[in-house]
Design an enzyme around this catalytic site. Sequence first.
Site, PDB file in Angstrom:
ATOM      1  N   HIS A 273     -13.466 -16.718  16.505  1.00 41.43           N
ATOM      2  CA  HIS A 273     -13.825 -17.038  17.883  1.00 41.43           C
ATOM      3  C   HIS A 273     -12.710 -17.755  18.631  1.00 41.43           C
ATOM      4  O   HIS A 273     -12.793 -17.981  19.839  1.00 41.43           O
ATOM      5  CB  HIS A 273     -15.091 -17.902  17.857  1.00 41.43           C
ATOM      6  CG  HIS A 273     -15.866 -17.871  19.128  1.00 41.43           C
ATOM      7  ND1 HIS A 273     -16.178 -18.997  19.832  1.00 41.43           N
ATOM      8  CD2 HIS A 273     -16.389 -16.840  19.826  1.00 41.43           C
ATOM      9  CE1 HIS A 273     -16.868 -18.679  20.902  1.00 41.43           C
ATOM     10  NE2 HIS A 273     -17.015 -17.365  20.928  1.00 41.43           N
ATOM     11  N   LYS A 275      -9.471 -18.626  20.705  1.00 38.78           N
ATOM     12  CA  LYS A 275      -8.820 -17.938  21.821  1.00 38.78           C
ATOM     13  C   LYS A 275      -7.527 -18.693  22.146  1.00 38.78           C
ATOM     14  O   LYS A 275      -7.559 -19.749  22.776  1.00 38.78           O
ATOM     15  CB  LYS A 275      -9.764 -17.879  23.018  1.00 38.78           C
ATOM     16  CG  LYS A 275     -11.021 -17.058  22.726  1.00 38.78           C
ATOM     17  CD  LYS A 275     -12.108 -17.285  23.744  1.00 38.78           C
ATOM     18  CE  LYS A 275     -13.290 -16.366  23.480  1.00 38.78           C
ATOM     19  NZ  LYS A 275     -13.946 -16.680  22.187  1.00 38.78           N
ATOM     20  N   HIS A 501     -18.346 -19.536  30.995  1.00 39.56           N
ATOM     21  CA  HIS A 501     -18.030 -19.132  29.634  1.00 39.56           C
ATOM     22  C   HIS A 501     -17.168 -20.219  28.988  1.00 39.56           C
ATOM     23  O   HIS A 501     -16.897 -20.194  27.800  1.00 39.56           O
ATOM     24  CB  HIS A 501     -17.311 -17.784  29.621  1.00 39.56           C
ATOM     25  CG  HIS A 501     -17.188 -17.176  28.264  1.00 39.56           C
ATOM     26  ND1 HIS A 501     -16.041 -17.235  27.515  1.00 39.56           N
ATOM     27  CD2 HIS A 501     -18.088 -16.517  27.500  1.00 39.56           C
ATOM     28  CE1 HIS A 501     -16.233 -16.633  26.356  1.00 39.56           C
ATOM     29  NE2 HIS A 501     -17.471 -16.191  26.313  1.00 39.56           N
ATOM     30  N   LYS A 503     -16.359 -23.961  27.495  1.00 41.49           N
ATOM     31  CA  LYS A 503     -17.112 -24.904  26.674  1.00 41.49           C
ATOM     32  C   LYS A 503     -16.407 -26.248  26.741  1.00 41.49           C
ATOM     33  O   LYS A 503     -15.213 -26.347  26.431  1.00 41.49           O
ATOM     34  CB  LYS A 503     -17.186 -24.464  25.205  1.00 41.49           C
ATOM     35  CG  LYS A 503     -17.977 -23.169  24.972  1.00 41.49           C
ATOM     36  CD  LYS A 503     -17.126 -21.952  25.117  1.00 41.49           C
ATOM     37  CE  LYS A 503     -17.887 -20.704  24.683  1.00 41.49           C
ATOM     38  NZ  LYS A 503     -17.297 -19.473  25.227  1.00 41.49           N
TER      39      LYS A 503
END
Length: 615
Positions: A273, A275, A501, A503
């Site tokens: 996950h 990025k 999107h 966090k």
Amino acid sequence: MSQDSQHGRWTVSSSDDDDDHLPPSGTKTPESRRPAESNHSSASLVLVTAPVEVKPEPAKPPVASLTIASEARQSAALNQSNPVKYETSPSLAGKRKKEVSDSTGWALSDSDEDDGHVKKKTLSNLPKKTPPSPKTKKPKVENERPPSPHGRLYYIDEPEDFFESSFPCLNDTYRFYLNKVTGLDKKYNSGALHIRDILSPLFGTLKESVQFNYCFDIAWMVKQYPSDFRDRPVLIVHGDKREAKARLVQQAQPFPHVRFCQAKLDIAFGTHHTKMMLLWYEEGFRVIIMTSNLIRADWYQKTQGMWMSPLFPRLPKGSSASAGESLTFFKRDLLEYLASYRAPELEEWIQRIKEHDLSETRVYLVGSTPGRYVGADMERWGHLRLRKLLHDHTNPISGEDGWPVIGQFSSIGSMGLDKTKWVAGEFQRTLTTLGKSSLRPDPPVHLLYPSVEDVRMSLEGYPAGGSLPYSIQTAQKQLWLHSYFHRWKANSTGRSHAMPHIKTYMRASPDFAQLAWFLITSANLSKAAWGALEKNNTQIMIRSYELGVLYVPSAFNMKTFPVDKNPFPVSSSSSGFPVPFDLPPTCYSSKDQPWIWNIPYSQAPDTHGNIWVPS
């Protein structure tokens, strides 16, 4: 079965699978999905005749019968369902759904038990007189991901100055940036960055790059590189296996300069996950840690964030192994994170980083890598890593019981039957750590997650919910969690209608004017992302790769971070921290419901005149 809460009544088929019934190994679950969120449903967006009085921006009409995939994974879709037929009535009566009995009712189709099948979503602008035959199947779109749920023309009309042609004014203090969003007043994009800006020659003459991510559209990604750099080597670090990996490799066939590195996912149902971009220039080296997938829909009408490093210069030849380290030990921690992949493809990048001076870095790296860790290794990754950093590098604050913890995310895993199982037992203890104090305060906890109304009135409308994969199967088992929920409101950054999107996690003062710390990360509210203690707290188990950066005031010679109440247009020397949403957060009202992505919303159309119907 039905359950009541202050945020609505849910009716669920008695045959729905348990949260713990997971998809078969090798099935790629959607972006940010965790083991407890394994059921999938497709959805039809159906044009209705009801007028829409409030629109965040003029919207272009949907394209008829456009088959799309959610951000989840088009390539993982094993089945394709037909659009639900609607003519002029938004009623679900007589269709294949359980009837929604009132304006707050949430219902799940009896057919939504197909655990291992991520189905495509279909947007239909159906003609009034001659609806398509239910037997007519739409052609599959295999090789190209449409730019938007609303059609291929949706993002074309960017203003001429949407992409930077000169060096942008950036916040050099924090180096924290939001992405640009189409449809906003120009000032709210001043100092924000699009992927084309990040890869621009303005930031360096690119030689090679690495792209770590969860979801890729290779053809689109390649087009974001400037023409002069478009054939420079790119390494893709991904977590795909089997069929999904084959599809990814197939995407890259026209691009011989693209290579792959598969991240090892040794614990079931973990995801890659993280990025991150690593950019190697003729002038030096740069790191970008972000929240966006490498697909078009993530970069135009969602709220995303990133940390962009300074340009790191090359060290003089013969420098010692410890040269170029920052006070935050960022270089050491980045090398350790890359080494955790145990990937030969990353060795040359590890060596390159060693040869550069990263001493200007002021943030701490907070990563997760899959594994079970004991002893001192427990504090290397996940939320215990964050706990140790907060213990070592922040200071106790007088009256800290009144300093709320804020968490903001786009997906939610299974938290247990009550807050003591993980939220309060582990995670809240981490987030409330301030310095070496032995106090165990119990401050307010505010969790930000979009409501149904937030999604309905967003720039994208209901399709924005495809990137907010909170399932009914998980939600119905943790009604207690929803009492913590707050709306997504971001008027200060102009992004109230750009669904998050991003966090972020932080600790704020009682008046919300100061921050004790701030974290931007890929990690959602999930045990798989943050880790969970096992064996009487002697071991932590982490399923997924995640990455973020932590800001603490001591690294900036401050006691606290002042909150910038008006972060746009960006100033190059602002001392205020640009929190991406409004403070204080707005608590859910008794009528608000958290967005659940696999149940229908038919009571009111979205900003494009559509309703949301899982099938």
